[in-house]
Scaffold this active site. Structure first.
Site, PDB file in Angstrom:
ATOM      1  N   GLY A  23       0.782  -1.238   0.000  1.00 39.13           N
ATOM      2  CA  GLY A  23       0.000   0.000   0.000  1.00 39.13           C
ATOM      3  C   GLY A  23       0.807   1.277   0.000  1.00 39.13           C
ATOM      4  CG  ASN A  81      -2.157  -1.411 -13.705  1.00 42.85           C
ATOM      5  OD1 ASN A  81      -2.166  -1.504 -12.472  1.00 42.85           O
ATOM      6  ND2 ASN A  81      -1.410  -2.206 -14.464  1.00 42.85           N
ATOM      7  CG  HIS A 130       3.599  -3.084 -15.129  1.00 43.80           C
ATOM      8  ND1 HIS A 130       3.089  -4.244 -14.590  1.00 43.80           N
ATOM      9  CD2 HIS A 130       4.794  -3.414 -15.674  1.00 43.80           C
ATOM     10  CE1 HIS A 130       3.940  -5.239 -14.818  1.00 43.80           C
ATOM     11  NE2 HIS A 130       4.975  -4.762 -15.476  1.00 43.80           N
TER      12      HIS A 130
HETATM   13  C1  GAR Z   1       4.008  -1.300  -7.230  1.00 51.13           C
HETATM   14  O1  GAR Z   1       5.368  -1.261  -7.524  1.00 51.13           O
HETATM   15  C2  GAR Z   1       3.191  -1.440  -8.509  1.00 51.13           C
HETATM   16  O2  GAR Z   1       3.767  -0.815  -9.608  1.00 51.13           O
HETATM   17  C3  GAR Z   1       3.181  -2.944  -8.676  1.00 51.13           C
HETATM   18  O3  GAR Z   1       3.003  -3.432  -7.381  1.00 51.13           O
HETATM   19  C4  GAR Z   1       3.659  -2.571  -6.452  1.00 51.13           C
HETATM   20  C5  GAR Z   1       2.720  -2.300  -5.299  1.00 51.13           C
HETATM   21  O4  GAR Z   1       3.379  -1.618  -4.270  1.00 51.13           O
HETATM   22  N1  GAR Z   1       2.168  -3.347  -9.598  1.00 51.13           N
HETATM   23  C6  GAR Z   1       2.318  -4.374 -10.420  1.00 51.13           C
HETATM   24  O5  GAR Z   1       3.301  -5.082 -10.430  1.00 51.13           O
HETATM   25  C7  GAR Z   1       1.141  -4.610 -11.374  1.00 51.13           C
HETATM   26  N2  GAR Z   1       1.454  -5.607 -12.341  1.00 51.13           N
HETATM   27  P1  GAR Z   1       2.563  -0.939  -3.069  1.00 51.13           P
HETATM   28  O6  GAR Z   1       1.593  -1.989  -2.512  1.00 51.13           O
HETATM   29  O7  GAR Z   1       3.624  -0.582  -2.076  1.00 51.13           O
HETATM   30  O8  GAR Z   1       1.846   0.252  -3.623  1.00 51.13           O
END
Ligand code: GAR
Length: 192
Positions: free
Chosen positions: A13, A103, A105
């Site tokens: 999060g 989104n 990524h």
């Molecule tokens: C982030 O780095 C986001 O870009 C990635 O998950 C992480 C979540 O971090 N998303 C993906 O890989 C989508 N394919 P967070 O929970 O600390 O925000």
């Protein structure tokens, strides 16, 4: 009236927190709620600490979409941001939020996207491939994994001594800095 954002998240999060902070006391945008598919995800602590409503939906409940759409409608949610969200978004929700769902990524798509390319897996694959740079992609959400059209990308250089932790922190810095601002400008453009 303020435009309301719902954040869909599955993990720690940190992006959710950055978005919430950025839009605190914002004149025309507010973060309405967080929707999460994993009961023990860190994002529930973020929601509690930041005083934002959070809802849990199991995978099947999420994929059938009716309850989510009803919740979003009742709460008057205008925009959805996927901030580290693991599940595929069902067509019903995509249809209802066309042009209002983005989104983030953690790679320079189309490289290192697709099923299973989530969080650390992405960074490990980038390092393994010996890429000279990585970055973040912010894109519209469609029915595939990481296939929606690109809105904007931001890059960082990969140094020889970078490892999972250092690359991840470069990427998260980019995410926290750019995602809230880009969301703000998309919403502003839509409002005209
Ligand atoms: C982030 O780095 C986001 O870009 C990635 O998950 C992480 C979540 O971090 N998303 C993906 O890989 C989508 N394919 P967070 O929970 O600390 O925000």
């Amino acid at each position: 009236m303020k435009s309301k954002i719902a954040i869909f998240a599955s993990g720690r999060g940190s992006n959710s927190r950055a978005i919430i902070h950025y839009f605190k006391d914002h004149p025309f945008i507010s973060v309405d709620c967080i929707i999460c598919n994993r009961k023990n995800a860190g994002v529930f602590d973020v929601a509690e600490e930041e005083g934002v409503a959070a809802f849990h939906f199991g995978k099947e409940e999420f994929q059938s979409a009716d309850k989510i759409l009803e919740l979003l409608k009742i709460r008057g949610v205008d925009w959805i941001v996927l901030a580290g969200f693991l599940l595929k978004v069902p067509s019903l929700i995509i249809g209802a939020y066309q042009g209002r769902m983005v989104n983030i990524h953690p790679s320079l798509l189309p490289k290192f996207g697709g099923a299973g390319m989530y969080g650390d897996n992405v960074h490990l694959a980038v390092l393994e491939a010996g890429e000279p740079k990585s970055g973040i992609s912010i894109h519209w959400v469609d029915e595939g994994y990481d296939t929606g059209s690109l809105i904007q990308q931001f890059e960082c250089i990969i140094e020889e001594n970078d490892d999972l932790q250092s690359l991840k922190s470069k990427i998260q810095k980019l995410e926290h800095e750019h995602l809230p601002q880009l969301l703000e400008s998309l919403i502003q453009n839509e409002k005209g």
